[in-house]
Design an enzyme around this catalytic site. Structure first.
Site, PDB file in Angstrom:
ATOM      1  CG  ASP A 160     -12.743   1.745   0.795  1.00 26.76           C
ATOM      2  OD1 ASP A 160     -13.011   2.127  -0.357  1.00 26.76           O
ATOM      3  OD2 ASP A 160     -11.703   2.090   1.402  1.00 26.76           O
TER       4      ASP A 160
HETATM    5  C1  GLC Z   1      -9.537   4.608   0.520  1.00 29.11           C
HETATM    6  C2  GLC Z   1      -9.814   3.856  -0.754  1.00 29.11           C
HETATM    7  C3  GLC Z   1      -9.285   2.455  -0.763  1.00 29.11           C
HETATM    8  C4  GLC Z   1      -8.002   2.398   0.047  1.00 29.11           C
HETATM    9  C5  GLC Z   1      -8.381   2.662   1.489  1.00 29.11           C
HETATM   10  C6  GLC Z   1      -7.139   2.716   2.378  1.00 29.11           C
HETATM   11  O1  GLC Z   1     -10.617   5.389   0.890  1.00 29.11           O
HETATM   12  O2  GLC Z   1     -11.162   3.852  -1.220  1.00 29.11           O
HETATM   13  O3  GLC Z   1      -9.070   2.063  -2.118  1.00 29.11           O
HETATM   14  O4  GLC Z   1      -7.377   1.126  -0.080  1.00 29.11           O
HETATM   15  O5  GLC Z   1      -9.138   3.836   1.661  1.00 29.11           O
HETATM   16  O6  GLC Z   1      -6.382   3.829   2.040  1.00 29.11           O
END
Ligand code: GLC
Length: 739
Positions: free
Chosen positions: A224
């Site tokens: 993430d």
């Molecule tokens: C965010 C989310 C994730 C997302 C990523 C990119 O913090 O937790 O679901 O795909 O960052 O935006």
């Protein structure tokens, strides 16, 4: 991979920028783009990138978020949405869509529940598979997320999810297991949190032992955004791609390699996985179209919304006649709440509302009052409340659109309660005081309490429906669409009734999943707790009967059959649900759990026999002792229902099971031993003269029950036999029992 310098390989284990991967010229690999999100594309210019949906993004179709999509209980429809999302990604030059969001809705307060499918792993797994297959059919990748046990937003980047191993396997990992083993998603996104004491991005047991070795995951594990604290430790654990890249991490990984603390095999494995996906994305982009069919995708979004709407209650006021005398109250009718805030936020190609469609159906501009503000920090215009009450006083049916504004629930924070905003509840009370002919229409991303449900004539749960949800709501209210959505999360009577209530969201020492397996309906059912509306509930404008439920076994696989009849006067769609329970079991069991569903559309009077397979692996429980899935032999109860608490028929079936033979040992108990016929045969000679052999009459107690939990090792003191003698007797028993 000798021709690619190790530094280039390490570089590829981190992003080029917020949304792109590095090109690798030596391997003829281009840079590819990955981006959100689960219910629509959020493609940003790199200069304005963010991971919480604050920055602008290109127009794309905003489909119903998972909370709505899941309420369709329609694998085919979810698959179609996946295909459309894949088409849009391809047209916009995106190689991997960062979705589906598929964490279990452990507690309704989680701010991100709108982005997830259910409190139940079965429906989550079935629909997530359909979504992934849909997107990937377009040669675009996906990223099931957030792996794993990321079930709250509070302190999400550090909080330690403390989950017992059986609960973890059966509830929080199982949908991911299905998606990985059935669809081979191109990527899996590891979550921010800790799991049982170890940061997930560095959790080798989860990312390598389970995901890659046990489940055979062939794709890449992407972090993430910002979830990696140390890329070297993460690579060793099985992470393959840090997003976005932290330059210090990359330099540290190079230094670790040069110091012999990070071996090239680890680097090569990550590079192999990442470069494979880059090549797949590049190949997939070869025939990318210039655009996508905006109108067709909007129409699909509307159809999905129509299937997502859940009719919770209805005294017959719905469906409304076309010329019904109605007034419309609530800003949400004019300004729809159609998606959640955060990284999944889509810039829709267009946005329709319910009010326009209601006016179109009525052929006139219906009386309307906003009634309240939808933003927690922006008060309603002066007099809005009284204006709405006055409108209601004029009579007619009040269509009252209530719900949660975008700031009430979001990625990044959880709710403190699950009430509707106080000003809306106050307005509802004042409207009821002057007019009891009220229909409430809800827009919310996760369950809200509905203490008013028995005071109003109908409640329609619209969840979040995407850009075309407004007209879908209007069409359901007027019966132009017969609602067929079903709840995939329980609506409790009180927040305190939620099984996770005392253990959410935990504190700096961690969040204990103390309710274990008993999450959602599993917990409410075990406690015999009343709920406002149960998991699986959803009404129609027609009625259905379920009859002739049968369950037959072939080996350990079960096939369920049920006849569904439309007993009403209009066509309708019914989602038939199969719940399995095991009355007698050697392990803790929840009262019943969903293990199958199918939908059927029937004309008035029409019947159809529906067959639903429940394969053995759906009957298995995770045996912590054996570290394996085990199908227990014996009787299973198969209930078929219109919801988890509206069970319409039941059958039972007995199967052999495949419980592994566990040889008796000195730590086995008398109860376990006596269940073994070979031991029972010799028990009387073994126990002769000891109190174990006394019969119940002389003791006046249930000796067998009293001794059942007594370990055999203790027998030595009572039977004069040495421990060695006991062990050799047990060896004989085990030999006889096929150990
Ligand atoms: C965010 C989310 C994730 C997302 C990523 C990119 O913090 O937790 O679901 O795909 O960052 O935006």
């Amino acid at each position: 991979m000798a021709d690619v310098p190790v530094n280039s390989k390490i570089a590829l284990t981190g992003g080029l920028d917020f949304w792109h991967l590095h090109p690798v010229p030596e391997a003829d690999l281009p840079s590819i783009m990955v981006t959100d999100g689960p219910h629509g594309l959020r493609k940003q210019e790199t200069s304005a990138s963010d991971h919480v949906g604050l920055g602008a993004s290109e127009p794309a179709t905003c489909f119903p978020p998972a909370v709505g999509l899941a309420s369709t209980w329609n694998r085919e429809l979810v698959g179609e949405v996946g295909v459309a999302l894949g088409e849009e990604a391809k047209a916009l030059g995106v190689g991997v869509v960062l979705g589906p969001g598929m964490n279990i809705k452990r507690d309704p307060r989680c701010g991100r529940n709108f982005e997830y499918f259910s409190e139940d792993p079965y429906v989550t797994g079935e629909l997530a598979c359909a979504f992934v297959d849909g997107v990937q059919s377009q040669d675009v990748g996906t990223s099931p997320k957030h792996f794993a046990a990321n079930n709250q937003e509070t302190d999400r980047m550090r909080r330690d999810s403390q989950v017992d191993l059986r609960t973890l396997r059966e509830i929080y990992l199982d949908a991911f297991r299905k998606v990985v083993t059935r669809t081979q998603p191109w990527t899996v996104m590891c979550s921010y949190n800790k799991l049982n004491g170890v940061q997930v991005s560095e959790n080798r047991w989860l990312l390598t032992d389970v995901l890659k070795d046990e489940w055979g995951f062939e794709g890449l594990v992407v972090s993430d955004w910002g979830a990696v604290w140390d890329r070297t430790r993460a690579l060793k654990a099985g992470l393959d791609l840090e997003m976005p890249a932290n330059p210090q991490h990359e330099a540290a990984a190079v230094a670790a390699y040069e110091a012999g603390e990070l071996d090239e095999a680890t680097i090569d494995e990550a590079y192999r996985r990442v470069s494979r996906i880059v090549r797949m994305a590049a190949d997939g982009a070869a025939d990318a179209p210039e655009s996508f069919d905006v109108d067709a995708h909007h129409a699909l979004g509307r159809r999905a919304a129509e299937h997502a709407i859940v009719l919770l209650s209805n005294d017959g006021v719905l469906p409304l006649a076309q010329d019904a005398d109605v007034v419309v109250i609530g800003e949400f009718a004019r300004t729809p709440r159609y998606q959640g805030a955060g990284s999944s936020r889509v810039n829709p190609t267009r946005l329709d509302n319910a009010l326009d469609r209601l006016n179109e159906i009525a052929g006139r501009d219906l009386p309307f009052a906003p009634g309240f503000s939808t933003h927690p920090r922006k008060p309603a215009p002066d007099g809005a409340h009284d204006e709405a009450v006055e409108l209601a006083r004029q009579g007619g049916t009040v269509l009252l659109f209530l719900g949660l504004g975008e700031a009430h629930e979001s990625e990044g924070y959880d709710r403190d309660d699950i009430n509707l905003p106080a000003e809306q509840l106050a307005l509802l009370d004042d409207i009821l005081a002057v007019n009891s002919d009220v229909v409430v229409v809800l827009s919310n991303g996760s369950s809200v309490l509905v203490p008013f449900a028995d005071k109003v004539r109908a409640v329609v749960e619209g969840w979040l429906l995407g850009q075309a949800g407004g007209p879908a709501l209007a069409d359901v209210l007027h019966g132009l669409v017969n609602p067929s959505g079903k709840l995939t999360e329980t609506i409790p009577v009180r927040l305190e009734d939620v099984p996770s209530y005392v253990n959410f969201p935990g504190d700096a020492t961690g969040v204990r999943y103390g309710e274990g397996l008993f999450v959602g309906y599993r917990g409410y059912d075990a406690a015999g707790r009343d709920v406002a509306f149960p998991f699986g509930h959803g009404l129609s404008y027609t009625t259905f009967e379920h009859s002739d439920v049968t369950a037959t076994a072939s080996g350990n696989d079960v096939t369920v059959s049920v006849t569904v009849t439309n007993t009403g006067d209009r066509e309708g769609r019914e989602v038939v649900q199969v719940y399995v329970s095991k009355p007698e079991s050697a392990v803790v069991r929840v009262p019943r759990e969903l293990k199958g569903f199918a939908d059927v559309t029937l004309a008035p009077g029409e019947s159809e026999t529906v067959t639903i397979d429940v394969p053995a692996d759906e009957l298995a429980y995770w045996s912590v002792l054996d570290e394996a899935w085990v199908v227990e032999g014996g009787e299973y109860r198969i209930a078929v229902g219109a919801s988890s608490r509206d069970l319409r028929g039941e059958a039972s079936v007995t199967i052999e099971g495949d419980a592994p033979f566990r040889p008796l040992g000195l730590s086995s108990t008398m109860g376990e031993a006596m269940a073994n016929p070979a031991f029972a045969e010799m028990a009387s000679t073994l126990l002769g003269g000891s109190p174990f052999a006394a019969d119940d009459e002389s003791l006046g107690v249930d000796a067998a029950r009293m001794m059942a939990d007594f370990p055999l090792a203790g027998l030595a003191g009572f039977t004069g036999r040495s421990t060695d003698e006991l062990q050799s007797l047990l060896d004989q028993v085990n030999a006889k029992s096929g150990a």
